[in-house]
Design a protein around this motif. Structure first.
Motif, mmCIF file in Angstrom:
data_model
loop_
_atom_site.group_PDB
_atom_site.id
_atom_site.type_symbol
_atom_site.label_atom_id
_atom_site.label_comp_id
_atom_site.label_asym_id
_atom_site.label_seq_id
_atom_site.Cartn_x
_atom_site.Cartn_y
_atom_site.Cartn_z
ATOM 1 N N SER A 15 79.532 -9.380 -17.816
ATOM 2 C CA SER A 15 78.148 -9.138 -17.429
ATOM 3 C C SER A 15 77.235 -9.104 -18.647
ATOM 4 C CB SER A 15 78.050 -7.816 -16.658
ATOM 5 O OG SER A 15 76.717 -7.497 -16.346
ATOM 6 N N THR A 16 77.714 -8.523 -19.742
ATOM 7 C CA THR A 16 76.915 -8.450 -20.966
ATOM 8 C C THR A 16 76.681 -9.829 -21.561
ATOM 9 O OG1 THR A 16 77.876 -6.272 -21.416
ATOM 10 C CG2 THR A 16 76.777 -7.395 -23.239
ATOM 11 N N VAL A 17 77.752 -10.617 -21.663
ATOM 12 C CA VAL A 17 77.628 -11.949 -22.239
ATOM 13 C C VAL A 17 76.718 -12.835 -21.386
ATOM 14 C CG1 VAL A 17 78.898 -14.067 -22.794
ATOM 15 C CG2 VAL A 17 79.837 -11.842 -23.431
ATOM 16 N N VAL A 18 76.894 -12.791 -20.078
ATOM 17 C CA VAL A 18 76.074 -13.610 -19.187
ATOM 18 C C VAL A 18 74.613 -13.174 -19.248
ATOM 19 C CG1 VAL A 18 75.655 -14.219 -16.766
ATOM 20 C CG2 VAL A 18 77.978 -14.210 -17.661
ATOM 21 N N LEU B 207 71.936 -4.523 -23.190
ATOM 22 C CA LEU B 207 71.981 -3.238 -22.498
ATOM 23 C C LEU B 207 71.903 -3.413 -20.984
ATOM 24 C CD1 LEU B 207 69.674 -1.080 -24.819
ATOM 25 C CD2 LEU B 207 72.163 -0.965 -24.606
ATOM 26 N N PHE B 208 71.075 -4.358 -20.535
ATOM 27 C CA PHE B 208 70.987 -4.620 -19.101
ATOM 28 C C PHE B 208 72.343 -5.053 -18.556
ATOM 29 C CE2 PHE B 208 66.289 -6.018 -19.660
ATOM 30 C CZ PHE B 208 65.917 -4.688 -19.803
ATOM 31 N N GLY B 209 73.015 -5.949 -19.281
ATOM 32 C CA GLY B 209 74.312 -6.431 -18.813
ATOM 33 C C GLY B 209 75.346 -5.324 -18.755
ATOM 34 N N ILE B 210 75.404 -4.501 -19.804
ATOM 35 C CA ILE B 210 76.367 -3.397 -19.828
ATOM 36 C C ILE B 210 76.101 -2.424 -18.687
ATOM 37 C CG2 ILE B 210 77.106 -1.374 -21.134
ATOM 38 C CD1 ILE B 210 76.629 -2.980 -23.688
ATOM 39 N N ALA C 286 67.745 1.993 -13.269
ATOM 40 C CA ALA C 286 68.272 2.207 -14.612
ATOM 41 C C ALA C 286 67.783 1.143 -15.586
ATOM 42 C CB ALA C 286 69.803 2.222 -14.569
ATOM 43 N N LEU C 287 67.757 -0.108 -15.141
ATOM 44 C CA LEU C 287 67.391 -1.192 -16.047
ATOM 45 C C LEU C 287 65.917 -1.160 -16.410
ATOM 46 C CD1 LEU C 287 69.522 -4.126 -14.581
ATOM 47 C CD2 LEU C 287 70.049 -2.592 -16.462
ATOM 48 N N PHE C 288 65.058 -0.854 -15.455
ATOM 49 C CA PHE C 288 63.641 -0.762 -15.788
ATOM 50 C C PHE C 288 63.366 0.439 -16.691
ATOM 51 C CE2 PHE C 288 62.805 -3.628 -12.123
ATOM 52 C CZ PHE C 288 62.011 -4.545 -12.794
ATOM 53 N N ALA C 289 64.121 1.529 -16.500
ATOM 54 C CA ALA C 289 63.974 2.672 -17.405
ATOM 55 C C ALA C 289 64.389 2.290 -18.829
ATOM 56 C CB ALA C 289 64.821 3.841 -16.902
ATOM 57 N N VAL C 290 65.503 1.549 -18.949
ATOM 58 C CA VAL C 290 65.945 1.083 -20.265
ATOM 59 C C VAL C 290 64.910 0.152 -20.879
ATOM 60 C CG1 VAL C 290 67.663 -0.355 -21.436
ATOM 61 C CG2 VAL C 290 68.393 1.398 -19.815
ATOM 62 N N ASN C 291 64.324 -0.719 -20.063
ATOM 63 C CA ASN C 291 63.305 -1.643 -20.559
ATOM 64 C C ASN C 291 62.113 -0.891 -21.151
ATOM 65 O OD1 ASN C 291 62.097 -4.257 -20.916
ATOM 66 N ND2 ASN C 291 60.795 -3.816 -19.162
ATOM 67 N N VAL C 292 61.675 0.145 -20.460
ATOM 68 C CA VAL C 292 60.545 0.935 -20.952
ATOM 69 C C VAL C 292 60.900 1.627 -22.264
ATOM 70 C CG1 VAL C 292 59.091 2.941 -20.464
ATOM 71 C CG2 VAL C 292 59.529 1.275 -18.658
ATOM 72 N N VAL C 293 62.083 2.232 -22.323
ATOM 73 C CA VAL C 293 62.489 2.970 -23.521
ATOM 74 C C VAL C 293 62.627 2.038 -24.721
ATOM 75 C CG1 VAL C 293 64.354 4.313 -24.557
ATOM 76 C CG2 VAL C 293 63.621 4.807 -22.219
ATOM 77 N N VAL C 294 63.321 0.904 -24.536
ATOM 78 C CA VAL C 294 63.529 -0.018 -25.655
ATOM 79 C C VAL C 294 62.206 -0.634 -26.100
ATOM 80 C CG1 VAL C 294 64.692 -2.127 -26.391
ATOM 81 C CG2 VAL C 294 65.895 -0.489 -24.940
ATOM 82 N N THR C 295 61.331 -0.949 -25.136
ATOM 83 C CA THR C 295 60.014 -1.478 -25.490
ATOM 84 C C THR C 295 59.223 -0.460 -26.293
ATOM 85 O OG1 THR C 295 59.952 -2.873 -23.514
ATOM 86 C CG2 THR C 295 57.859 -2.417 -24.595
ATOM 87 N N ALA C 296 59.262 0.808 -25.877
ATOM 88 C CA ALA C 296 58.559 1.854 -26.606
ATOM 89 C C ALA C 296 59.114 2.009 -28.019
ATOM 90 C CB ALA C 296 58.672 3.179 -25.859
#
Length: 262
Positions: free
Chosen positions: A150-153, A206-209, A243-253
């Protein structure tokens, strides 16, 4: 009164136990990644399976999404008299937002659900219990290859979507909004450089993991019959998106904090 308190306690404890068991599975998965031998056959099989599941939806989502974002952005640039900076806008939008966001949609909506359905079907057929009886660790044998695949893809999909965004931006800017090809290409790196690309790839990884872990957890914890597998697939989509949108916000910040412009 006592029964009401017990009911409330069970209502609170159930989600906490689920969260705790999810993090325990995540820890077991990361530990199992260091064990040998890695199931390379299962990894390549799952990676190819996810590519087949996600490739067409990626193209169908990325192309119109690119058209919408880049075309609208170029209209604003033309209004401000900065049409020659369309390449800069396309580069920034594709690398920092379009690529990761489309990856979120596809990884959670197509890849994670496929993984969950596969493991859920194995669980209700008691294949997972049979593996445990035989002394085979399902985490090492099934979860680790799927999380890595999933991570690689996800990384590959992110690169594909970014490429579609840049090429689509060039096509619409040059042929529909009268931007010169040289101006588009020369402005691509004005505000987008290596840090933005790194942040974008970190997001995709991170999204893939995370999508793989959520899908595997719900697939392995299915209880009941075929209906419960369908419920688990639906829950996987919801949990993964959150979870993924939360990660997106955190990493973007974090990217903005360190001045990458993501």
């Amino acid at each position: 009164m006592t029964s009401l308190i017990d009911t409330s306690r069970r209502t609170i404890e159930a989600p906490l136990r689920a969260v705790g068991s999810f993090f325990a599975m995540c820890l077991d998965t990361f530990r199992a990644m260091g064990r040998r031998p890695l199931q390379w056959g299962e990894f390549f099989l799952q990676a190819w399976f996810l590519v087949r599941v996600a490739l067409i939806p990626t193209l169908l989502v990325a192309i119109p999404f690119t058209v919408l974002v880049i075309f609208t952005l170029n209209i604003l640039l033309v209004e401000f008299g900065a049409a020659d900076l369309s390449g800069a806008g396309a580069g920034l939008g594709s690398v920092t937002q379009i690529g990761p966001l489309v990856t979120v949609l596809i990884v959670a909506g197509a890849g994670a659900t496929a993984i969950c359905a596969d493991l859920g079907a194995r669980t209700i057929r008691e294949e997972i219990d049979a593996m445990k009886v035989l002394g085979i660790d399902p985490i090492h044998r099934l979860v680790v290859p799927r999380v890595l695949a999933s991570t690689v893809v996800a990384l590959l999909l992110n690169g594909l979507v970014i490429s579609i965004g840049l090429v689509g931006g060039f096509f619409f800017s040059v042929y529909f909004q009268n931007v010169t090809p040289g101006a588009y290409v020369s402005s691509l790196t004005f505000v987008t450089g290596l840090p933005e690309v790194v942040i974008s790839m970190v997001k995709a990884g991170l999204f893939g993991i995370l999508a793989g872990l959520v899908a595997c957890y719900r697939g392995l914890t299915v209880k009941g019959g075929p209906k419960s597998v369908g419920d688990a697939v639906n829950e996987t989509v919801v949990y993964a998106f959150m979870a993924l949108f939360a990660v997106n916000v955190v990493v973007t910040a974090i990217g903005v904090k360190f001045g990458t412009g993501s």
